[in-house]
Design a protein around this motif. Sequence first.
Motif, short mmCIF file in Angstrom:
data_model
loop_
_atom_site.label_atom_id
_atom_site.label_comp_id
_atom_site.label_asym_id
_atom_site.label_seq_id
_atom_site.Cartn_x
_atom_site.Cartn_y
_atom_site.Cartn_z
N SER A 152 0.85 -1.18 0.00
CA SER A 152 0.00 0.00 0.00
C SER A 152 0.88 1.23 0.00
CB SER A 152 -0.93 0.00 1.22
OG SER A 152 -0.16 0.04 2.41
N MET A 153 0.33 2.30 -0.51
CA MET A 153 1.07 3.56 -0.53
C MET A 153 0.08 4.69 -0.33
SD MET A 153 1.82 4.27 -4.55
CE MET A 153 2.26 5.95 -4.18
N LYS A 154 0.52 5.74 0.29
CA LYS A 154 -0.31 6.92 0.47
C LYS A 154 -0.18 7.78 -0.77
CE LYS A 154 -2.77 9.69 3.21
NZ LYS A 154 -4.06 9.30 3.79
N LEU A 155 -1.25 7.90 -1.53
CA LEU A 155 -1.21 8.73 -2.73
C LEU A 155 -1.21 10.20 -2.32
CD1 LEU A 155 -3.71 6.88 -5.02
CD2 LEU A 155 -1.24 6.94 -5.24
N PRO A 156 -0.48 11.04 -3.03
CA PRO A 156 -0.43 12.45 -2.66
C PRO A 156 -1.76 13.13 -2.86
CG PRO A 156 0.60 12.10 -4.80
CD PRO A 156 0.33 10.74 -4.23
N ARG A 157 -2.11 14.03 -1.98
CA ARG A 157 -3.31 14.81 -2.13
C ARG A 157 -3.10 15.91 -3.17
NH1 ARG A 157 -7.19 11.87 -1.12
NH2 ARG A 157 -7.28 11.02 0.97
N PRO A 158 -4.13 16.29 -3.90
CA PRO A 158 -3.99 17.39 -4.84
C PRO A 158 -3.60 18.66 -4.10
CG PRO A 158 -6.29 16.83 -4.53
CD PRO A 158 -5.50 15.76 -3.86
N ARG A 159 -2.75 19.47 -4.74
CA ARG A 159 -2.24 20.66 -4.07
C ARG A 159 -3.31 21.71 -3.87
NH1 ARG A 159 2.56 19.13 -6.79
NH2 ARG A 159 1.86 20.05 -8.73
N SER A 160 -4.30 21.75 -4.78
CA SER A 160 -5.36 22.74 -4.60
C SER A 160 -6.62 22.26 -5.29
CB SER A 160 -4.94 24.10 -5.20
OG SER A 160 -4.79 24.00 -6.60
N SER A 161 -7.73 22.46 -4.66
CA SER A 161 -9.01 22.14 -5.29
C SER A 161 -10.07 23.15 -4.89
CB SER A 161 -9.45 20.73 -4.88
OG SER A 161 -9.55 20.64 -3.49
N GLY A 162 -9.63 24.31 -4.38
CA GLY A 162 -10.58 25.33 -3.96
C GLY A 162 -11.25 24.92 -2.67
N ASN A 163 -12.30 25.64 -2.28
CA ASN A 163 -13.04 25.30 -1.08
C ASN A 163 -13.82 24.00 -1.32
OD1 ASN A 163 -12.19 27.64 0.26
ND2 ASN A 163 -13.83 28.84 -0.71
N LEU A 164 -13.77 23.11 -0.36
CA LEU A 164 -14.46 21.84 -0.53
C LEU A 164 -15.96 22.03 -0.36
CD1 LEU A 164 -12.03 19.45 1.35
CD2 LEU A 164 -12.35 19.71 -1.11
N PRO A 165 -16.75 21.29 -1.14
CA PRO A 165 -18.21 21.48 -1.09
C PRO A 165 -18.83 20.85 0.14
CG PRO A 165 -17.64 19.71 -2.60
CD PRO A 165 -16.34 20.32 -2.16
N LYS A 166 -20.08 21.21 0.39
CA LYS A 166 -20.86 20.67 1.49
C LYS A 166 -21.19 19.20 1.24
CE LYS A 166 -25.37 21.18 3.79
NZ LYS A 166 -26.61 21.97 3.86
N ILE A 167 -21.18 18.40 2.30
CA ILE A 167 -21.58 17.00 2.21
C ILE A 167 -23.00 16.88 2.75
CG2 ILE A 167 -21.13 14.65 3.02
CD1 ILE A 167 -18.18 15.35 3.13
N TYR A 168 -23.89 16.32 1.93
CA TYR A 168 -25.29 16.16 2.28
C TYR A 168 -25.54 14.73 2.77
CZ TYR A 168 -25.98 20.45 -0.42
OH TYR A 168 -25.91 21.74 -0.91
N GLY A 169 -26.56 14.58 3.62
CA GLY A 169 -26.93 13.26 4.11
C GLY A 169 -26.63 13.12 5.59
N ARG A 170 -26.91 11.95 6.11
CA ARG A 170 -26.69 11.69 7.53
C ARG A 170 -25.22 11.85 7.89
NH1 ARG A 170 -27.53 6.62 9.33
NH2 ARG A 170 -27.96 5.61 7.34
N ASP A 171 -24.94 12.45 9.03
CA ASP A 171 -23.57 12.67 9.47
C ASP A 171 -23.02 11.38 10.07
OD1 ASP A 171 -21.17 13.77 10.16
OD2 ASP A 171 -21.92 14.83 11.93
N ASP A 172 -22.76 10.42 9.17
CA ASP A 172 -22.29 9.10 9.57
C ASP A 172 -21.14 8.70 8.65
OD1 ASP A 172 -21.84 6.48 10.21
OD2 ASP A 172 -23.93 5.85 10.12
N PRO A 173 -19.91 8.73 9.14
CA PRO A 173 -18.76 8.43 8.28
C PRO A 173 -18.75 7.00 7.75
CG PRO A 173 -18.08 8.58 10.58
CD PRO A 173 -19.50 9.06 10.52
N ARG A 174 -19.61 6.14 8.31
CA ARG A 174 -19.67 4.77 7.80
C ARG A 174 -20.43 4.70 6.47
NH1 ARG A 174 -22.34 2.01 12.92
NH2 ARG A 174 -23.59 3.93 12.65
N LEU A 175 -21.24 5.70 6.19
CA LEU A 175 -21.95 5.73 4.91
C LEU A 175 -20.99 6.09 3.79
CD1 LEU A 175 -25.29 7.59 5.75
CD2 LEU A 175 -24.99 5.16 5.26
N PRO A 176 -21.08 5.44 2.63
CA PRO A 176 -20.21 5.79 1.51
C PRO A 176 -20.47 7.20 1.03
CG PRO A 176 -21.95 4.28 0.79
CD PRO A 176 -22.02 4.34 2.29
#
Length: 403
Positions: A152-176
């Motif tokens: 396994s390897m940690k892929l680099p994060r993009p250097r910039s993508s602007g402000n991240l958008p809002k996430i809709y739905g139940r606040d449950d990190p187990r949901l995809p």
Amino acid sequence: MAAMAALILSLLFAMLPAQASRITEVRAEDGRLVVHFDDKVAGASVFGLDGPDRLAVDIDGISASDLAESDGAFGRLRGGQFDADTARIVLDLDRPLRVSGLRFAADGLSLTVDLASASAAEFARELGRGRRSALPPMLARAAPRPAGYSVSMKLPRPRSSGNLPKIYGRDDPRLPLVVIDPGHGGHDPGAISPFGGEREKDVTLAIAKAVRDELVASGQARVALTRDTDSFIVLQNRYAIARKLDADLFISIHADSAENEAANGATVYTLSEVGSDREAQRLAARENKVDIINGVNLGAAGDDLSSILIDLTQRETMNVSSDFAQLLAREAKENMRVKANAHRFASFVVLKAPDTPSVLFETGYLTNAEDVAFLVSSAGQRKVAEGISSAVQVHFAKKLAMR
């Protein structure tokens, strides 16, 4: 540099299967080429070659070291090891042929290539189609790496993508998390319909919002939109948003156009450097140019994907993307017009995230009167959303069941 090259090569060889499947039989008869294996394989592809005329079949995760030359119904068969994990079978044709089908058996232990007689012109078109691919059923498919060993390897994060958008739905990190990308936007209208002047950027945004609402209502996923207003986002930043959010799935929504007003129906694309047909190549070439404004490529700054090992990660990602594309085409047929061979391959920039399964969904043609009427209507947008939502739920249910 020599030490670094040795390290990279050692990692690459370590990740190859220790004992690949083997070809047990190859038959060319009754309008088809059939290849049998003694164990699961990872996938296959077929393509034409000229000078002389040939058809080549590449099979991933298999050995062909014992394959001898033989005469078949269509010409001479031969084969060998193309690389450490790929066998290549070549059929030297005694007459022009075209490929009419490519499929694995339900148990994944054989591959059938359906062949039909063709004229010289038809064989030339076969060459132009490029490589077409097939995957065994998920449960009958070889794993990309041998059990008991993983890298396994940690892929680099993009250097910039602007402000991240809002996430809709139940606040449950187990949901995809599903990221929906409405194509075009801002100064880039995309395709414009001759029937009422409907713009692709508006249609895709309306459909994306309908998909968001449908998925959130299902309670089975969280959703983010790359844009929820009439704004422009460069292509690389679209998939960069999905990567930065650790998305489980990326769906780019588009609406096609064609010179022929009779062209209709939805198509699902996944990533390949070789388009599955000329339409796919044309579409990818057109869509990939949207970053170029007045001769300046707005998406050309900096490549976040610089590691040689990323190709190894992307291979499995492309397999998952392909499975979802076929599922989406099947589920969408219940709600809307979908082309007969709906899953196609093309080199879309927005599909190039190496670690996020991604598809581009062409929902229909703005140049077709019936398609555009459907896509701009609330009822039509709801039906598209229902098809996508159904596919997403089945996709993640299968993943959960396989854990």
